[in-house]
Scaffold this motif. Structure first.
Motif, PDB file in Angstrom:
ATOM      1  N   MET A  83     -36.645 -70.040 -54.272  1.00 16.50           N
ATOM      2  CA  MET A  83     -36.229 -69.005 -55.297  1.00 16.50           C
ATOM      3  C   MET A  83     -35.104 -68.212 -54.449  1.00 16.50           C
ATOM      4  SD  MET A  83     -38.010 -68.963 -57.920  1.00 16.50           S
ATOM      5  CE  MET A  83     -37.863 -67.231 -58.725  1.00 16.50           C
ATOM      6  N   THR A  84     -35.302 -67.641 -53.325  1.00 21.15           N
ATOM      7  CA  THR A  84     -34.589 -66.898 -52.503  1.00 21.15           C
ATOM      8  C   THR A  84     -34.909 -67.547 -50.917  1.00 21.15           C
ATOM      9  OG1 THR A  84     -34.361 -65.250 -53.916  1.00 21.15           O
ATOM     10  CG2 THR A  84     -33.456 -64.932 -51.737  1.00 21.15           C
ATOM     11  N   LEU A  85     -33.433 -67.705 -50.265  1.00 17.99           N
ATOM     12  CA  LEU A  85     -33.833 -68.151 -48.655  1.00 17.99           C
ATOM     13  C   LEU A  85     -34.318 -66.792 -48.089  1.00 17.99           C
ATOM     14  CD1 LEU A  85     -33.286 -70.676 -47.179  1.00 17.99           C
ATOM     15  CD2 LEU A  85     -31.084 -69.694 -46.470  1.00 17.99           C
ATOM     16  N   LEU A  86     -35.590 -67.380 -47.300  1.00 22.72           N
ATOM     17  CA  LEU A  86     -36.351 -66.334 -46.725  1.00 22.72           C
ATOM     18  C   LEU A  86     -35.549 -66.315 -45.069  1.00 22.72           C
ATOM     19  CD1 LEU A  86     -39.928 -67.347 -47.053  1.00 22.72           C
ATOM     20  CD2 LEU A  86     -38.957 -64.953 -47.332  1.00 22.72           C
ATOM     21  N   VAL A  91     -45.399 -68.437 -65.266  1.00 21.84           N
ATOM     22  CA  VAL A  91     -45.600 -66.957 -65.134  1.00 21.84           C
ATOM     23  C   VAL A  91     -45.289 -66.413 -63.740  1.00 21.84           C
ATOM     24  CG1 VAL A  91     -48.043 -66.766 -65.121  1.00 21.84           C
ATOM     25  CG2 VAL A  91     -46.590 -64.799 -66.287  1.00 21.84           C
ATOM     26  N   ILE A  92     -45.840 -67.259 -62.835  1.00 25.20           N
ATOM     27  CA  ILE A  92     -45.759 -66.772 -61.459  1.00 25.20           C
ATOM     28  C   ILE A  92     -44.215 -66.792 -61.078  1.00 25.20           C
ATOM     29  CG2 ILE A  92     -46.166 -67.595 -58.982  1.00 25.20           C
ATOM     30  CD1 ILE A  92     -48.952 -68.354 -59.981  1.00 25.20           C
ATOM     31  N   LEU A  93     -43.512 -67.821 -61.312  1.00 26.45           N
ATOM     32  CA  LEU A  93     -42.051 -67.810 -61.373  1.00 26.45           C
ATOM     33  C   LEU A  93     -41.357 -66.688 -61.837  1.00 26.45           C
ATOM     34  CD1 LEU A  93     -41.172 -71.811 -61.579  1.00 26.45           C
ATOM     35  CD2 LEU A  93     -41.608 -70.320 -59.518  1.00 26.45           C
ATOM     36  N   GLY A 135     -37.377 -79.841 -60.360  1.00 21.48           N
ATOM     37  CA  GLY A 135     -36.503 -79.209 -61.353  1.00 21.48           C
ATOM     38  C   GLY A 135     -37.028 -78.066 -62.226  1.00 21.48           C
ATOM     39  N   PHE A 136     -38.100 -77.934 -62.166  1.00 21.38           N
ATOM     40  CA  PHE A 136     -38.903 -76.863 -63.200  1.00 21.38           C
ATOM     41  C   PHE A 136     -38.587 -75.495 -62.678  1.00 21.38           C
ATOM     42  CE2 PHE A 136     -42.311 -73.946 -64.507  1.00 21.38           C
ATOM     43  CZ  PHE A 136     -42.207 -74.227 -65.736  1.00 21.38           C
ATOM     44  N   ALA A 137     -38.577 -75.488 -61.285  1.00 21.32           N
ATOM     45  CA  ALA A 137     -38.358 -73.966 -60.637  1.00 21.32           C
ATOM     46  C   ALA A 137     -36.959 -74.026 -60.321  1.00 21.32           C
ATOM     47  CB  ALA A 137     -39.042 -74.210 -59.152  1.00 21.32           C
ATOM     48  N   VAL A 187     -34.185 -70.389 -65.629  1.00 22.73           N
ATOM     49  CA  VAL A 187     -34.778 -69.141 -65.415  1.00 22.73           C
ATOM     50  C   VAL A 187     -34.860 -68.838 -66.921  1.00 22.73           C
ATOM     51  CG1 VAL A 187     -33.996 -68.215 -63.215  1.00 22.73           C
ATOM     52  CG2 VAL A 187     -32.446 -67.797 -65.300  1.00 22.73           C
ATOM     53  N   HIS A 188     -34.022 -69.247 -67.919  1.00 22.19           N
ATOM     54  CA  HIS A 188     -34.283 -68.654 -69.304  1.00 22.19           C
ATOM     55  C   HIS A 188     -35.429 -69.476 -69.858  1.00 22.19           C
ATOM     56  CE1 HIS A 188     -31.095 -66.062 -70.205  1.00 22.19           C
ATOM     57  NE2 HIS A 188     -30.287 -66.840 -69.394  1.00 22.19           N
ATOM     58  N   ALA A 189     -35.695 -70.969 -69.404  1.00 27.89           N
ATOM     59  CA  ALA A 189     -36.754 -71.616 -69.790  1.00 27.89           C
ATOM     60  C   ALA A 189     -37.955 -71.020 -69.396  1.00 27.89           C
ATOM     61  CB  ALA A 189     -36.532 -72.917 -69.533  1.00 27.89           C
ATOM     62  N   TRP A 190     -38.186 -70.153 -68.683  1.00 29.09           N
ATOM     63  CA  TRP A 190     -39.330 -69.817 -68.118  1.00 29.09           C
ATOM     64  C   TRP A 190     -39.904 -68.660 -69.127  1.00 29.09           C
ATOM     65  CZ3 TRP A 190     -37.480 -68.617 -62.331  1.00 29.09           C
ATOM     66  CH2 TRP A 190     -37.326 -69.734 -61.965  1.00 29.09           C
TER      67      TRP A 190
END
Length: 470
Positions: A1-4, A105-107, A193-195, A200-203
């Motif tokens: 999601m975001t680079l740590l 939902v977690i994403l 690819g799901f993540a 983001v809209h598809a989640w």
């Protein structure tokens, strides 16, 4: 999601300290083990655990240490932990659709927390192994008939009859195989690819979109999509950035059954350390955190990050002793202390615990479990929780950390992607007591549905952002 950001380096001396003197994977046998099923055939249990000991690990030491590095960053204030998933997984839910719904939902929650706070979010699921549950009573009585309590699919069945409620050692092996199947689906989805941030809209689920939280999520998703387009227009090759297209979801569960965990404990020759390979993070429950107990003994010797549930009966002295036993070397990313104190009590109970741990030199990740301290039985007879109580405890959690100058490091939630009616409240089609029975599907404790979870994430992100700005 975001680079740590690069977390603190874990040296062999502090991250892979040797087990306590005298520890072995079997030394827990010499300690009292709470919350254990009464297996009718000890030979069958031994046969199953010997079979499990020959199976491949479910997770690898390198993955476990990756999580420790990320949690070290959270403990230092450079991230936030989202640990979420089912109360008690069912074997039947370990399907592609079931896993996909929980991951979705977690994403969503992770992106809301990241977008709202500006902090990277470490995602840990209560998934691929959370099949067991401690119980307040070892038995259950219905119409004058007393049977063993349902302890989760890894132990027995929920049907109220003697055959179903009899503890069955073969279920341990079934739990292993269902965990493996769920992990395979998770890895395919998070890497395939799901993540992808372009999804983001598809989640967002159709049933959630009409809520205020759902519409707010759509606005955030629009902003993220526009930011990706802006980056591309500026010449950034977003397609070449794996962090934008993949994510990592670590697994966790309560290490309730030492026999199962022992069977999946492995020694890594290269790192010269023992690892619990049933999940990346293992936690000890509030009912099994006895200092001289089997659960503390077993987990004290593995190199995994360890969670400890901290209930209202935990004293500062208790917590200092547990930290010393489980993390004597003050290793970065080793401990996650998960407070479950209850709304209206956290503001008083938490500050002394924060001070005691800080003064002892420990730097754990502090996470708030606002679920378990706020459970009650409704007038209709359903075990439930109020969303307002959950939000209140989260606010008290952040307030205590602001008071003590410590980092509020995460949330620990029981939720589902399904449209269930198990917790009261929510601004979309508010769930009231009379509606709890409409879709009350939990195997044990009540869970937030997708809309309630998203609403809670936005509220939490606002509180976190205000805390960081103070």
């Amino acid at each position: 999601m975001t680079l740590l950001p690069t977390p603190p380096v874990l040296t062999p001396q502090d991250s892979l300290a040797p087990p306590p003197h005298g520890w072995t994977p079997t030394s827990w046998h010499d300690h009292p083990a709470a919350q254990q099923p009464d297996y009718p055939d000890p030979r069958a249990l031994r046969r199953v655990t010997e079979t499990l000991a020959l199976q491949p690990p479910l997770v690898l030491p390198g993955e476990i240490l990756d999580l420790r590095r990320e949690l070290a960053g959270v403990a230092a204030g450079d991230g936030f932990l989202l640990q979420a998933g089912d109360c008690a997984e069912r074997f039947a839910s370990c399907t592609e659709d079931g896993v996909r719904g929980k991951l979705r939902v977690i994403l969503q929650l992770a992106i809301v927390l990241t977008f709202g706070s500006g902090l990277p979010v470490v995602k840990v699921g209560r998934i691929a192994g959370q099949f067991g549950k401690p119980r307040s009573s070892p038995t259950e009585t219905v119409d004058g008939v007393e049977l063993p309590a349902f302890r989760g699919d890894i132990v027995n069945g929920p049907e109220f009859d003697p055959a179903s409620r009899r503890p069955d050692a073969d279920r341990l092996l079934r739990a292993y195989h269902h965990s493996s199947a769920a992990l395979n689906v998770l890895r395919a989805l998070t890497l395939g690819g799901f993540a992808d941030l372009g999804q983001v809209h598809a989640w967002n689920q159709e049933s959630v979109r009409r809520s205020a939280a759902g519409r707010r999520y759509e606005k955030a998703a629009d902003d993220i999509s526009w930011a990706l387009r802006f980056m591309s227009a500026c010449g950034v090759d977003t397609g070449a950035q794996p962090v934008l297209h993949q994510t990592r979801l670590y697994t966790s569960h309560e290490a309730l059954l030492p026999a199962y965990e022992q069977a999946l404990t492995r020694y890594d020759e290269h790192r010269r350390a023992w690892f619990g390979t049933s999940a990346h993070l293992l936690w000890i429950g509030d009912r099994t955190r006895q200092l001289d107990g089997a659960h503390v003994e077993l987990l004290s010797g593995v190199a995994n990050p360890l969670g400890v549930k901290v209930g209202p009966s935990t004293t500062p002295e208790d917590l200092r002793a547990l930290c010393e036993r489980l993390d004597p070397h003050r290793s970065p990313g080793r401990l996650v202390l998960i407070t479950r104190l209850g709304a209206g009590r956290s503001g008083d109970l938490l500050p002394p615990l924060l001070r005691a741990v800080r003064e002892a030199g420990h730097l754990p990740v502090w996470a708030c479990d606002p679920m378990h301290g706020n459970t009650f039985v409704s007038p209709a007879g359903y075990k439930t929780r109020r969303l307002t109580d959950i939000t209140t405890e989260i606010g008290e959690f952040f307030g205590a950390h602001a008071q003590e100058g410590t980092h509020p490091g995460g949330l620990h939630l029981e939720l589902t992607g399904d449209d269930v009616t198990e917790c009261l409240g929510g601004e979309l089609d508010e769930i009231v007591d009379a509606r709890l029975g409409t879709r009350y599907e939990t195997a044990c404790d009540p869970r937030l549905n997708a809309a309630q979870s998203l609403e809670l994430a936005f509220r939490s992100a606002e509180i976190l952002r205000a805390h960081l700005s103070a």
